[in-house]
Enzyme design. Structure first.
Site, PDB file in Angstrom:
ATOM      1  CG  ASP A 123       2.863  -2.151   2.777  1.00  0.00           C
ATOM      2  OD1 ASP A 123       1.751  -2.410   3.311  1.00  0.00           O
ATOM      3  OD2 ASP A 123       3.935  -2.656   3.171  1.00  0.00           O
ATOM      4  CG  ASP A 250     -12.630   0.691  11.375  1.00  0.00           C
ATOM      5  OD1 ASP A 250     -12.715   1.421  12.370  1.00  0.00           O
ATOM      6  OD2 ASP A 250     -11.571   0.149  11.021  1.00  0.00           O
ATOM      7  CG  ASN A 251     -11.472  -2.826  13.370  1.00  0.00           C
ATOM      8  OD1 ASN A 251     -11.472  -2.984  12.148  1.00  0.00           O
ATOM      9  ND2 ASN A 251     -10.474  -2.259  14.011  1.00  0.00           N
TER      10      ASN A 251
HETATM   11  P1  AMP Z   1      -7.252  -1.890  11.101  1.00  0.00           P
HETATM   12  O1  AMP Z   1      -6.453  -1.185  12.152  1.00  0.00           O
HETATM   13  O2  AMP Z   1      -6.697  -3.221  10.711  1.00  0.00           O
HETATM   14  O3  AMP Z   1      -8.689  -1.938  11.416  1.00  0.00           O
HETATM   15  O4  AMP Z   1      -7.085  -1.019   9.785  1.00  0.00           O
HETATM   16  C1  AMP Z   1      -7.533   0.314   9.685  1.00  0.00           C
HETATM   17  C2  AMP Z   1      -7.481   0.769   8.254  1.00  0.00           C
HETATM   18  O5  AMP Z   1      -6.136   0.788   7.792  1.00  0.00           O
HETATM   19  C3  AMP Z   1      -8.247  -0.107   7.287  1.00  0.00           C
HETATM   20  O6  AMP Z   1      -8.820   0.734   6.311  1.00  0.00           O
HETATM   21  C4  AMP Z   1      -7.162  -0.967   6.692  1.00  0.00           C
HETATM   22  O7  AMP Z   1      -7.503  -1.452   5.421  1.00  0.00           O
HETATM   23  C5  AMP Z   1      -6.010   0.006   6.613  1.00  0.00           C
HETATM   24  N1  AMP Z   1      -4.695  -0.655   6.609  1.00  0.00           N
HETATM   25  C6  AMP Z   1      -4.092  -1.334   7.617  1.00  0.00           C
HETATM   26  N2  AMP Z   1      -2.876  -1.795   7.239  1.00  0.00           N
HETATM   27  C7  AMP Z   1      -2.691  -1.396   5.951  1.00  0.00           C
HETATM   28  C8  AMP Z   1      -1.640  -1.540   5.006  1.00  0.00           C
HETATM   29  N3  AMP Z   1      -0.510  -2.198   5.285  1.00  0.00           N
HETATM   30  N4  AMP Z   1      -1.823  -0.996   3.774  1.00  0.00           N
HETATM   31  C9  AMP Z   1      -2.947  -0.330   3.471  1.00  0.00           C
HETATM   32  N5  AMP Z   1      -3.964  -0.150   4.313  1.00  0.00           N
HETATM   33  C10 AMP Z   1      -3.849  -0.671   5.555  1.00  0.00           C
HETATM   34 MG    MG Z   2     -10.063  -3.059  10.467  1.00  0.00          MG
END
Ligand code: AMP
Ligand code: MG
Length: 484
Positions: A123, A250-251
């Protein structure tokens, strides 16, 4: 409209267009600033009072674009738990790069600012709890002397978001040396042209290691530099018991900063198998696995650079492997130096590593708290009966004291070394939860007090003592969550 001091450049938006999508945040109902990092604001050249104005608060929620900013969602890919995916800023936007009074270039990013073309099924929003959690822990990491993205502000949106239950929405403004990730290079290598990849590498080098940007072997030196920074960074994590929790490629930031505070948490009882993240059932990102996972991620990074390292692929692979081979020894060197400091050891003795490992083995066996054990040794206040009352510890302590006795440094010097290496306070899980629970009810006092204590982790003052204590009574295993 007064400018609080924004001084944006937008150099990332001058990269080839495939690296981003230009777009604005999605406005929200009623922005309210709930926390502002005044010292950070000041170092960025921003006037804290002006940042509390209605216009600035609107900017922190995404309802207004600050002067000079050109918002973009950045494209990237990444290996998530070993599986390669196209990702990108799904709920974040880079406003631009603030050029600080000292001439530094700092990314200003909104997180939770609405959907983007990279949102997939998400979202684009964030809940107040996880954004405050990132604020608390990233600022604690900064105070611990660990390179990290930082948190400038959190604004609530006045709009609920739907998770397992309905939660108040919030936007975090975070700063970073840059948001270029291993996954950004993977994106370029997978879907970009040869020129795109070279443009990204040249840009990143210019930004993070300008000293090597014109070397003949610049791409190899760049790889070596990124490896060097990760070895140093992950050793720092291990030395304070920080568990990142989601070390997907990616992190992992190319700058060498800790990035992406999702399911991270600090280890309490020492156990290399510690995992907090609810989705990491295999323990891929367990405390003890962080150093080798760092190596795995760097190998993925090296693969993206192969075409730049040499025209001949075999030669390129040899060069990459040579650079990667240094990672483990660099990491161990940092770790050992850090552990020596934690035990007040000056100089080097061959037996040091064994001495350190033996202590950790005892700690693991009795389930000793990682932070408090080193704090107790620093203060010479042995209060954990299970550990300090054990025969094994008594035997170990004798060897430790003998080692200390053989060094030139005085007892006071050695204690000083320990105080600077062993934080008295870390963001304890139950303290973080307590602060977030209060914040969910609109009471930010507990969080403000916690942030203030965590800003001085090596102060060792009496007022901090209540933040050193373990939670009373039996607690369930602590759980953290991704995608919050
Ligand atoms: P992360 O686990 O925070 O590294 O996120 C992994 C991917 O999911 C990244 O591309 C984030 O931008 C995407 N993402 C995480 N939460 C959301 C959200 N609520 N809405 C859209 N994209 C998300
Ligand atoms: Mg991330």
């Amino acid at each position: 409209m007064t400018n609080p001091g924004w001084n944006f450049d937008n150099s990332y938006a001058r990269l080839p267009e495939s690296f981003y999508t230009k777009m604005n945040p999605t406005p929200v109902r009623s922005p309210k600033l709930i926390v502002l990092n005044e010292p950070l604001a000041q170092s960025l050249g921003l006037d804290a009072e002006a940042l509390r104005s209605e216009d600035s608060v609107a900017a922190f929620a995404g309802n207004r674009i600050p002067e000079g900013a050109e918002p973009i969602a950045q494209a990237y890919a990444g290996h998530q738990f070993g599986y390669f995916n196209m990702l990108g800023d799904g709920r974040a936007l880079l406003l631009g790069e603030q050029i600080t009074p000292r001439g530094e270039r700092v990314d200003i990013q909104l997180k939770g600012s609405g959907p983007t073309p990279y949102s997939r099924r998400g979202d684009g929003r964030a809940a107040i709890g996880p954004m405050l959690r990132e604020y608390i822990i990233s600022e604690a990491m900064h105070a611990l002397g660990i390179p990290t993205t930082r948190s400038l502000a959190v604004a609530t949106t006045g709009q609920p978001i739907q998770r397992e239950v309905e939660l108040p929405g919030a936007v975090l403004t975070r700063t970073a040396a840059s948001h270029i990730r291993v996954g950004t290079f993977q994106y370029a290598a997978q879907w970009g042209s040869a020129e795109d990849l070279r443009a990204l590498a040249d840009y990143t080098m210019q930004r993070h290691c300008p000293g090597i940007a014109h070397d003949d072997d610049r791409y190899l030196n760049f790889l070596r530099e990124v490896i060097k920074r990760q070895a140093a960074l992950i050793a720092k994590w291990q030395l304070v018991g920080f568990i990142h929790g989601v070390m997907n490629t990616d992190n992992m930031a190319i700058s060498g900063e800790t990035i992406d505070y999702g399911p991270c948490a600090f280890m309490d009882a020492y156990d290399p198998a510690t995992v907090f993240s609810s989705i990491d059932s295999q323990g891929r990102y367990a405390y003890g696995n962080q150093p080798p996972i760092g190596g795995w991620n760097l190998a993925r990074f090296a693969e993206t650079l192969l075409p730049l390292l040499h025209d001949d692929e075999e030669q390129a692979i040899k060069l990459a492997e040579g650079a990667l081979a240094d990672y483990a020894s660099q990491y161990s060197r940092h770790w050992l130096a850090g552990m020596r400091a934690k035990l007040g050891l000056v100089g080097e003795e061959e037996q040091d590593q064994t001495l350190i490992e033996n202590l950790l083995e005892i700690m693991e066996r009795v389930g000793a708290d990682f932070t408090n054990t080193f704090r107790a040794l620093t203060l010479n206040k042995q209060d954990d009966e299970a550990l300090f009352g054990s025969a094994e510890f008594a035997e170990w302590e004798e060897r430790w004291k003998a080692r200390l006795g053989r060094q030139q440094a005085s007892q006071a010097e050695s204690q000083q070394l320990m105080r600077a290496a062993n934080p008295a306070v870390i963001p304890r899980n139950h303290r973080v939860e307590e602060a977030l629970e209060a914040a969910n009810r609109g009471d930010y006092g507990a969080m403000e007090r916690l942030v203030a204590v965590l800003a001085r982790p090596f102060a060792y003052d009496a007022a901090q003592e209540q933040y050193c204590a373990l939670p009373a009574g039996a607690t369930r295993p602590y759980r953290t969550y991704c995608g919050t």
